[in-house]
Design a protein around this motif. Structure first.
Motif, mmCIF file in Angstrom:
data_model
loop_
_atom_site.group_PDB
_atom_site.id
_atom_site.type_symbol
_atom_site.label_atom_id
_atom_site.label_comp_id
_atom_site.label_asym_id
_atom_site.label_seq_id
_atom_site.Cartn_x
_atom_site.Cartn_y
_atom_site.Cartn_z
ATOM 1 N N HIS A 152 -4.616 2.704 -8.123
ATOM 2 C CA HIS A 152 -5.593 2.570 -9.531
ATOM 3 C C HIS A 152 -6.870 2.898 -9.440
ATOM 4 C CE1 HIS A 152 -1.669 1.562 -11.223
ATOM 5 N NE2 HIS A 152 -1.144 0.876 -11.052
ATOM 6 N N GLY A 153 -7.183 2.091 -8.882
ATOM 7 C CA GLY A 153 -8.612 2.130 -8.926
ATOM 8 C C GLY A 153 -9.602 3.866 -7.973
ATOM 9 N N ARG A 154 -8.628 4.269 -7.171
ATOM 10 C CA ARG A 154 -8.979 5.127 -6.743
ATOM 11 C C ARG A 154 -8.698 6.552 -7.579
ATOM 12 N NH1 ARG A 154 -12.658 7.179 -3.030
ATOM 13 N NH2 ARG A 154 -12.234 8.330 -4.889
ATOM 14 N N TYR A 155 -7.594 6.378 -8.238
ATOM 15 C CA TYR A 155 -7.572 7.593 -9.168
ATOM 16 C C TYR A 155 -8.459 8.002 -10.468
ATOM 17 C CZ TYR A 155 -4.246 9.389 -13.410
ATOM 18 O OH TYR A 155 -4.087 10.506 -14.451
ATOM 19 N N ASP B 27 1.115 -1.392 0.188
ATOM 20 C CA ASP B 27 -0.212 -0.010 -0.177
ATOM 21 C C ASP B 27 1.189 0.801 0.112
ATOM 22 O OD1 ASP B 27 -1.978 1.418 -0.019
ATOM 23 O OD2 ASP B 27 -2.889 1.078 2.272
ATOM 24 N N LYS B 28 1.656 2.022 -1.204
ATOM 25 C CA LYS B 28 2.470 2.602 -1.950
ATOM 26 C C LYS B 28 1.917 3.571 -2.043
ATOM 27 C CE LYS B 28 6.923 -0.314 -0.898
ATOM 28 N NZ LYS B 28 7.531 -0.798 -1.358
ATOM 29 N N PRO B 29 2.195 4.926 -1.871
ATOM 30 C CA PRO B 29 1.416 6.088 -2.910
ATOM 31 C C PRO B 29 2.564 6.203 -4.305
ATOM 32 C CG PRO B 29 2.711 6.774 -1.351
ATOM 33 C CD PRO B 29 2.468 5.661 -0.931
ATOM 34 N N ASP B 30 3.525 5.718 -4.537
ATOM 35 C CA ASP B 30 4.087 5.739 -5.665
ATOM 36 C C ASP B 30 4.282 4.518 -6.418
ATOM 37 O OD1 ASP B 30 5.208 7.962 -4.631
ATOM 38 O OD2 ASP B 30 7.038 6.897 -3.879
ATOM 39 N N VAL B 31 3.439 4.972 -7.931
ATOM 40 C CA VAL B 31 3.582 3.998 -8.551
ATOM 41 C C VAL B 31 4.437 3.984 -9.981
ATOM 42 C CG1 VAL B 31 1.916 2.899 -10.257
ATOM 43 C CG2 VAL B 31 1.259 3.388 -7.914
ATOM 44 N N VAL B 32 5.330 2.877 -10.442
ATOM 45 C CA VAL B 32 6.247 3.319 -11.168
ATOM 46 C C VAL B 32 5.687 3.264 -12.691
ATOM 47 C CG1 VAL B 32 7.867 1.554 -10.340
ATOM 48 C CG2 VAL B 32 5.975 0.833 -12.029
ATOM 49 N N ALA C 59 -8.622 -2.470 2.201
ATOM 50 C CA ALA C 59 -7.297 -1.558 1.369
ATOM 51 C C ALA C 59 -7.890 -0.128 0.930
ATOM 52 C CB ALA C 59 -6.446 -1.279 1.289
ATOM 53 N N CYS C 60 -8.423 -1.077 -0.078
ATOM 54 C CA CYS C 60 -9.870 -0.124 -0.783
ATOM 55 C C CYS C 60 -10.697 0.339 -0.898
ATOM 56 C CB CYS C 60 -9.986 -0.620 -2.320
ATOM 57 S SG CYS C 60 -9.200 -1.845 -2.789
ATOM 58 N N ILE C 61 -10.995 0.159 0.456
ATOM 59 C CA ILE C 61 -12.653 0.009 1.238
ATOM 60 C C ILE C 61 -12.176 1.733 1.961
ATOM 61 C CG2 ILE C 61 -14.111 0.407 3.266
ATOM 62 C CD1 ILE C 61 -14.380 -2.776 2.170
ATOM 63 N N GLN C 62 -10.678 1.238 2.945
ATOM 64 C CA GLN C 62 -9.941 2.483 4.027
ATOM 65 C C GLN C 62 -9.723 4.085 2.353
ATOM 66 O OE1 GLN C 62 -7.114 1.183 5.402
ATOM 67 N NE2 GLN C 62 -7.996 -0.736 6.383
ATOM 68 N N LYS C 63 -9.645 3.483 1.397
ATOM 69 C CA LYS C 63 -9.803 4.409 0.217
ATOM 70 C C LYS C 63 -11.211 4.664 -0.449
ATOM 71 C CE LYS C 63 -5.169 3.294 -1.205
ATOM 72 N NZ LYS C 63 -4.502 2.279 -0.410
ATOM 73 N N GLY C 64 -12.390 4.176 0.344
ATOM 74 C CA GLY C 64 -13.583 5.154 -0.377
ATOM 75 C C GLY C 64 -13.934 4.497 -1.270
ATOM 76 N N LEU C 65 -13.629 3.381 -1.640
ATOM 77 C CA LEU C 65 -13.929 3.108 -3.273
ATOM 78 C C LEU C 65 -15.028 1.657 -2.525
ATOM 79 C CD1 LEU C 65 -10.251 2.127 -4.181
ATOM 80 C CD2 LEU C 65 -11.943 3.816 -5.209
ATOM 81 N N LYS C 66 -15.912 1.132 -3.499
ATOM 82 C CA LYS C 66 -16.664 0.228 -3.870
ATOM 83 C C LYS C 66 -15.830 -0.868 -3.715
ATOM 84 C CE LYS C 66 -19.334 1.585 -7.160
ATOM 85 N NZ LYS C 66 -19.931 1.339 -8.118
#
Length: 201
Positions: free
Chosen positions: A56-59, A19-24, A79-86
């Motif tokens: 990616h889903g959050r983006y 669960d890192k914010p940096d994506v290559v 982790a997805c749910i904590q980002k506000g995602l379905k």
């Protein structure tokens, strides 16, 4: 060996690590290319298949799309749910969605865990939930033909991977979808490359 149970356990144990914010950068290019193929006025629903921790889903949601995330690992789903995602814990062999449910499907480095004997059936299940004319982006590592546990995998339990060379991959995806694009991204210092595949129903 139960491939699914091994994967679930491995990704559950490594969810926080991943669960890192940096994506290559090359992954960002692939993601933006996928989104450019969708018309936000008419094609708004995206299934993030094997969503991991939801970067990616959050983006995609932040850019106006209606995103649904699924993953085999409950810790990844959390982790997805904590980002506000379905987000839903789900097996891609049997997706709990109606036919023709999504305008676009994004699967980045998730189908490479499917045993080769099962890939055609999984692709058919993905096609079932994609709308006619919809876009399926399948991104996987490959470049040569191999299948089995990755012996140098730092994760425990070690994960199962299936790799295909370009000819083999094109042949199998074309049995289920219309192949629109096949792009290869070389990876420095690695035998593997990355295959960015755009498919249409």
């Amino acid at each position: 060996m139960n491939v699914k149970e091994t994967l679930r356990s491995s990704y559950n144990q490594n969810a926080k690590l991943r669960d890192k914010p940096d994506v290559v950068p090359w992954k960002l290019i692939e993601r933006d290319h996928f989104l450019s193929l969708l018309d936000k006025r008419e094609q708004t629903t995206i299934l993030d298949l094997g969503a991991g921790t939801g970067q990616h889903g959050r983006y995609m949601a932040d850019h106006g799309f209606d995103v649904t995330c699924v993953d085999l690992s409950p810790n990844m789903v959390d982790a997805c749910i904590q980002k506000g995602l379905k987000a839903f814990e789900m097996d891609m062999y049997r997706l709990s969605f109606e036919d023709n449910a999504f305008d676009g499907i994004w699967a980045l480095n998730s189908l490479l865990h499917i045993p080769k004997a099962d890939l055609l059936n999984v692709l058919r299940e993905i096609r079932r939930v994609l709308k006619p004319g919809g876009v399926f982006y399948m991104g996987v590592y490959g470049g040569y033909n191999s299948e089995g546990i990755w012996e140098d995998d730092p994760y425990q339990p070690q994960r199962f991977f299936s790799f295909y060379d370009e000819i083999a991959m094109k042949e199998i995806v074309s049995q289920v979808f219309t192949l629109q694009e096949f792009r290869t991204v070389p990876l420095d210092g690695m035998k593997l490359d990355f295959q960015g595949i755009v498919l249409r129903k």
